[in-house]
Design a protein around this motif. Structure first.
Motif, PDB file in Angstrom:
ATOM      1  N   ILE A 167       0.790  -1.074  -0.112  1.00 42.12           N
ATOM      2  CA  ILE A 167       0.229   0.023  -0.095  1.00 42.12           C
ATOM      3  C   ILE A 167       0.892   1.345  -0.141  1.00 42.12           C
ATOM      4  O   ILE A 167       0.586   2.114  -0.533  1.00 42.12           O
ATOM      5  CB  ILE A 167      -0.952  -0.011   1.453  1.00 42.12           C
ATOM      6  CG1 ILE A 167      -1.909  -1.068   1.055  1.00 42.12           C
ATOM      7  CG2 ILE A 167      -1.767   1.140   1.297  1.00 42.12           C
ATOM      8  CD1 ILE A 167      -2.779  -1.373   2.436  1.00 42.12           C
ATOM      9  N   MET A 168       1.802   1.452   0.720  1.00 39.94           N
ATOM     10  CA  MET A 168       2.733   2.533   0.662  1.00 39.94           C
ATOM     11  C   MET A 168       3.607   2.702  -0.441  1.00 39.94           C
ATOM     12  O   MET A 168       3.545   3.960  -1.078  1.00 39.94           O
ATOM     13  CB  MET A 168       3.664   2.352   1.949  1.00 39.94           C
ATOM     14  CG  MET A 168       4.879   3.295   2.112  1.00 39.94           C
ATOM     15  SD  MET A 168       4.209   5.047   2.268  1.00 39.94           S
ATOM     16  CE  MET A 168       4.467   5.513   3.577  1.00 39.94           C
ATOM     17  N   LEU A 169       3.913   1.383  -0.881  1.00 36.80           N
ATOM     18  CA  LEU A 169       4.733   1.742  -2.441  1.00 36.80           C
ATOM     19  C   LEU A 169       3.778   2.162  -3.623  1.00 36.80           C
ATOM     20  O   LEU A 169       4.130   2.909  -4.347  1.00 36.80           O
ATOM     21  CB  LEU A 169       5.404   0.313  -2.599  1.00 36.80           C
ATOM     22  CG  LEU A 169       6.377  -0.152  -1.697  1.00 36.80           C
ATOM     23  CD1 LEU A 169       7.273  -1.271  -2.217  1.00 36.80           C
ATOM     24  CD2 LEU A 169       7.732   0.985  -1.602  1.00 36.80           C
ATOM     25  N   GLY A 170       2.622   1.471  -3.400  1.00 38.76           N
ATOM     26  CA  GLY A 170       1.613   2.075  -4.467  1.00 38.76           C
ATOM     27  C   GLY A 170       1.196   3.572  -4.105  1.00 38.76           C
ATOM     28  O   GLY A 170       1.156   4.256  -5.287  1.00 38.76           O
ATOM     29  N   PRO A 193       5.792   8.582   9.930  1.00 39.13           N
ATOM     30  CA  PRO A 193       6.318   8.149  11.370  1.00 39.13           C
ATOM     31  C   PRO A 193       4.974   7.084  11.576  1.00 39.13           C
ATOM     32  O   PRO A 193       4.982   6.319  12.221  1.00 39.13           O
ATOM     33  CB  PRO A 193       5.856   9.514  12.204  1.00 39.13           C
ATOM     34  CG  PRO A 193       6.469  10.430  11.482  1.00 39.13           C
ATOM     35  CD  PRO A 193       6.031  10.245   9.917  1.00 39.13           C
ATOM     36  N   ALA A 194       3.720   7.487  11.247  1.00 38.17           N
ATOM     37  CA  ALA A 194       2.478   6.582  11.162  1.00 38.17           C
ATOM     38  C   ALA A 194       2.656   5.158  10.604  1.00 38.17           C
ATOM     39  O   ALA A 194       2.354   4.091  11.163  1.00 38.17           O
ATOM     40  CB  ALA A 194       1.334   7.292  10.729  1.00 38.17           C
ATOM     41  N   PHE A 195       3.281   5.223   9.403  1.00 37.85           N
ATOM     42  CA  PHE A 195       3.644   4.020   8.710  1.00 37.85           C
ATOM     43  C   PHE A 195       4.496   3.054   9.457  1.00 37.85           C
ATOM     44  O   PHE A 195       4.453   1.771   9.632  1.00 37.85           O
ATOM     45  CB  PHE A 195       3.729   4.305   7.111  1.00 37.85           C
ATOM     46  CG  PHE A 195       4.251   2.830   6.671  1.00 37.85           C
ATOM     47  CD1 PHE A 195       3.372   1.919   6.361  1.00 37.85           C
ATOM     48  CD2 PHE A 195       5.507   2.924   6.404  1.00 37.85           C
ATOM     49  CE1 PHE A 195       3.986   0.869   5.554  1.00 37.85           C
ATOM     50  CE2 PHE A 195       6.138   1.666   5.702  1.00 37.85           C
ATOM     51  CZ  PHE A 195       5.292   0.555   5.182  1.00 37.85           C
ATOM     52  N   GLY A 212      -6.114   3.344  -5.562  1.00 42.56           N
ATOM     53  CA  GLY A 212      -5.220   2.262  -6.460  1.00 42.56           C
ATOM     54  C   GLY A 212      -4.482   1.351  -5.464  1.00 42.56           C
ATOM     55  O   GLY A 212      -4.431   0.190  -5.555  1.00 42.56           O
ATOM     56  N   ALA A 213      -3.597   2.152  -4.587  1.00 44.74           N
ATOM     57  CA  ALA A 213      -2.848   1.268  -3.948  1.00 44.74           C
ATOM     58  C   ALA A 213      -3.634   0.309  -3.117  1.00 44.74           C
ATOM     59  O   ALA A 213      -3.309  -0.988  -2.731  1.00 44.74           O
ATOM     60  CB  ALA A 213      -2.137   2.086  -2.724  1.00 44.74           C
ATOM     61  N   ILE A 214      -4.815   0.630  -2.411  1.00 47.94           N
ATOM     62  CA  ILE A 214      -5.610  -0.435  -1.499  1.00 47.94           C
ATOM     63  C   ILE A 214      -6.290  -1.549  -2.490  1.00 47.94           C
ATOM     64  O   ILE A 214      -6.153  -2.614  -1.926  1.00 47.94           O
ATOM     65  CB  ILE A 214      -6.901   0.542  -0.792  1.00 47.94           C
ATOM     66  CG1 ILE A 214      -6.141   1.285  -0.028  1.00 47.94           C
ATOM     67  CG2 ILE A 214      -7.956  -0.461   0.011  1.00 47.94           C
ATOM     68  CD1 ILE A 214      -7.291   2.465   0.904  1.00 47.94           C
ATOM     69  N   ILE A 260      -3.289   3.876   6.205  1.00 47.50           N
ATOM     70  CA  ILE A 260      -4.691   4.309   5.554  1.00 47.50           C
ATOM     71  C   ILE A 260      -5.466   5.333   6.383  1.00 47.50           C
ATOM     72  O   ILE A 260      -5.881   6.253   6.201  1.00 47.50           O
ATOM     73  CB  ILE A 260      -5.502   2.981   5.410  1.00 47.50           C
ATOM     74  CG1 ILE A 260      -5.021   2.158   4.313  1.00 47.50           C
ATOM     75  CG2 ILE A 260      -6.978   3.278   5.094  1.00 47.50           C
ATOM     76  CD1 ILE A 260      -5.410   0.769   3.940  1.00 47.50           C
ATOM     77  N   GLY A 261      -5.630   5.051   7.722  1.00 48.34           N
ATOM     78  CA  GLY A 261      -6.069   5.929   8.569  1.00 48.34           C
ATOM     79  C   GLY A 261      -5.629   7.306   8.545  1.00 48.34           C
ATOM     80  O   GLY A 261      -6.390   8.157   8.698  1.00 48.34           O
ATOM     81  N   PHE A 262      -4.237   7.314   8.849  1.00 50.79           N
ATOM     82  CA  PHE A 262      -3.620   8.652   8.587  1.00 50.79           C
ATOM     83  C   PHE A 262      -3.974   9.191   7.495  1.00 50.79           C
ATOM     84  O   PHE A 262      -4.298  10.552   7.459  1.00 50.79           O
ATOM     85  CB  PHE A 262      -2.200   8.435   8.845  1.00 50.79           C
ATOM     86  CG  PHE A 262      -1.311   9.828   8.816  1.00 50.79           C
ATOM     87  CD1 PHE A 262      -1.213  10.925   9.939  1.00 50.79           C
ATOM     88  CD2 PHE A 262      -1.050  10.107   7.514  1.00 50.79           C
ATOM     89  CE1 PHE A 262      -0.574  11.898   9.432  1.00 50.79           C
ATOM     90  CE2 PHE A 262      -0.313  11.362   7.177  1.00 50.79           C
ATOM     91  CZ  PHE A 262      -0.206  12.369   8.313  1.00 50.79           C
ATOM     92  N   MET A 263      -4.018   8.949   6.521  1.00 55.49           N
ATOM     93  CA  MET A 263      -4.081   9.401   5.012  1.00 55.49           C
ATOM     94  C   MET A 263      -5.663   9.911   4.933  1.00 55.49           C
ATOM     95  O   MET A 263      -5.776  11.089   4.419  1.00 55.49           O
ATOM     96  CB  MET A 263      -3.794   8.431   4.055  1.00 55.49           C
ATOM     97  CG  MET A 263      -2.378   8.204   3.638  1.00 55.49           C
ATOM     98  SD  MET A 263      -1.474   9.948   3.408  1.00 55.49           S
ATOM     99  CE  MET A 263      -2.032  10.391   1.717  1.00 55.49           C
ATOM    100  N   ILE A 264      -6.596   9.063   5.450  1.00 53.08           N
ATOM    101  CA  ILE A 264      -7.914   9.442   5.451  1.00 53.08           C
ATOM    102  C   ILE A 264      -8.038  11.016   6.322  1.00 53.08           C
ATOM    103  O   ILE A 264      -8.641  11.930   5.930  1.00 53.08           O
ATOM    104  CB  ILE A 264      -8.610   8.406   5.914  1.00 53.08           C
ATOM    105  CG1 ILE A 264      -8.961   7.268   5.249  1.00 53.08           C
ATOM    106  CG2 ILE A 264     -10.291   8.928   6.626  1.00 53.08           C
ATOM    107  CD1 ILE A 264      -9.977   6.218   5.716  1.00 53.08           C
ATOM    108  N   ALA A 265      -7.594  10.830   7.610  1.00 51.87           N
ATOM    109  CA  ALA A 265      -7.578  11.957   8.281  1.00 51.87           C
ATOM    110  C   ALA A 265      -6.754  13.362   8.014  1.00 51.87           C
ATOM    111  O   ALA A 265      -7.353  14.341   7.859  1.00 51.87           O
ATOM    112  CB  ALA A 265      -7.106  11.704   9.987  1.00 51.87           C
ATOM    113  N   GLU A 266      -5.762  12.985   7.219  1.00 45.18           N
ATOM    114  CA  GLU A 266      -4.945  14.103   6.691  1.00 45.18           C
ATOM    115  C   GLU A 266      -5.415  14.708   5.603  1.00 45.18           C
ATOM    116  O   GLU A 266      -5.520  15.943   5.583  1.00 45.18           O
ATOM    117  CB  GLU A 266      -3.421  13.618   6.424  1.00 45.18           C
ATOM    118  CG  GLU A 266      -2.607  14.759   6.336  1.00 45.18           C
ATOM    119  CD  GLU A 266      -2.043  15.475   7.684  1.00 45.18           C
ATOM    120  OE1 GLU A 266      -1.468  16.348   7.669  1.00 45.18           O
ATOM    121  OE2 GLU A 266      -2.807  14.944   8.614  1.00 45.18           O
TER     122      GLU A 266
END
Length: 368
Positions: A54-57, A83-85, A197-199, A222-228
């Motif tokens: 997911i991170m690399l995507g 940091p979250a990941f 796409g990554a998910i 995923i949670g951090f990206m949703i929130a951010e």
């Protein structure tokens, strides 16, 4: 946007394939061998480092977004997410990073986003609160850290069954992308498509066969990206109600709040004490009765995957209305309250064995 989504999907898909194909090379530190815990519902040991694809995507998608939009802004977003990941991914590898350090890592990530990107909560459309947030930057920072960290942790809470948190996250990112389109925030929309796409590339291997898990690294990312992205959307676009993203994430957020209340006040236990009483676990045990009692791995995996669609439908009851009323605060507030009442009603029905029969997936003896 389609190019960004496809690139992120292909990179995530291929990386997932490689991790599964060469599992024997990293299984001793990357595989979840514990299949007997109260929150374990898989039949065989499975790699739990799906956060890496997911991170690399996401990185690939953001790189293409930066190139197409001629901006390095997305690189700062990736830096904030690191940091979250990382905290979650280290837990996936070592099993030695507790919930508190991971939560603190998401606070740090939120603080980075606040200073590097201007991702701060400055309004909740509540007059007195908005005035305080505007005048005291440290209060805005504190609220942002708690909100972002809370959402990241909440997504990790619902990451219990094949495809559950992944599909719910896709719903949310698509909703955010839709509102980005409405307000013409192209860069934010491109990042949403990179995450989708990554998910999706990861979900090909995760649902329904459960060949790889997102793990804490994937869930916290995923949670951090949703929130951010939610904070950035509201901060960059005054037309968007701050209650839009809250309604989008109300399922995982209220699941977490209710779990804290249940453990602390109803059970008298520590808030972090693991149990098997989350809504998704109750649905698994009392509503998905297909092949109940069977110990065959394929039956356990199928029953696991059959649980997720129930929660996809529940999540859609908040995400779809949020898309329709993204700029109408009072309607969003009422819909948030309505969702909470529906959640509590559903949970109460399941606990008391009063679930309507048409919602229960019965055991199918003829297919055994």
């Amino acid at each position: 946007m389609l190019q960004i989504l496809l690139l992120a999907l292909v990179v995530s898909f291929v990386m997932g394939l490689l991790l599964i194909r060469y599992n024997h090379l990293h299984a001793h530190f990357s595989t979840d061998h514990d299949v007997s815990g109260v929150q374990k519902f898989h039949a065989t040991p499975v790699p739990r480092i799906g956060g890496l694809p997911i991170m690399l995507g996401l990185v690939a998608g953001c790189a293409l977004s930066g190139f197409l939009n001629t901006t390095a802004w997305v690189l700062l977003l990736l830096l904030s997410a690191f940091p979250a990941f990382t905290a979650g991914f280290i837990e996936d590898l070592t099993k030695k990073i507790g919930p508190l350090p991971r939560l603190l890592a998401t606070f740090i990530a939120a603080a980075l986003g606040y200073f590097l990107l201007g991702a701060g909560l400055l309004r909740l459309d509540i007059p007195l609160v908005d005035s305080l947030l505007t005048h005291y930057w440290w209060l805005s920072l504190l609220l942002t850290m708690v909100a972002v960290g809370g959402v990241a942790h909440a997504v990790n809470i619902i990451d219990g069954y094949n495809g559950l948190s992944g599909v719910v996250a896709v719903f949310i990112f698509l909703a955010i992308a839709y509102v980005c389109f409405k307000v013409q925030d192209i860069v934010l929309m491109s990042v949403c498509f990179a995450m989708v796409g990554a998910i999706l590339g990861f979900l090909f291997w995760n649902f329904p066969r459960g060949l790889i898990f997102a793990g804490d690294g994937g869930a916290y990312l995923i949670g951090f990206m949703i929130a951010e992205l939610s904070v950035l959307l509201v901060a960059r676009n005054p037309a968007v109600s701050p209650w839009f993203p809250l309604l989008c994430v109300i399922y995982p957020v209220f699941e977490t709040i209710f779990s804290i209340y249940r453990r602390k006040f109803l059970q008298g236990r520590a808030v972090g004490y693991p149990d098997a009483l989350h809504l998704h676990q109750m649905i698994y045990k009392r509503m998905v009765l297909w092949m109940v009692g069977s110990k065959e791995a394929r039956h356990l995996t199928q029953r696991n995957s059959m649980t997720s669609p129930y929660l996809w439908v529940l999540a859609s009851f908040s995400v779809v209305p949020a898309m329709l009323f993204w700029n109408r605060t009072w309607i969003l507030m009422l819909l948030t309250l309505l969702f909470v009442l529906v959640y509590l009603r559903l949970y109460r029905m399941i606990v008391r064995f009063k679930t309507p029969r048409w919602m229960v997936l019965r055991r199918d003896d003829s297919s055994r």
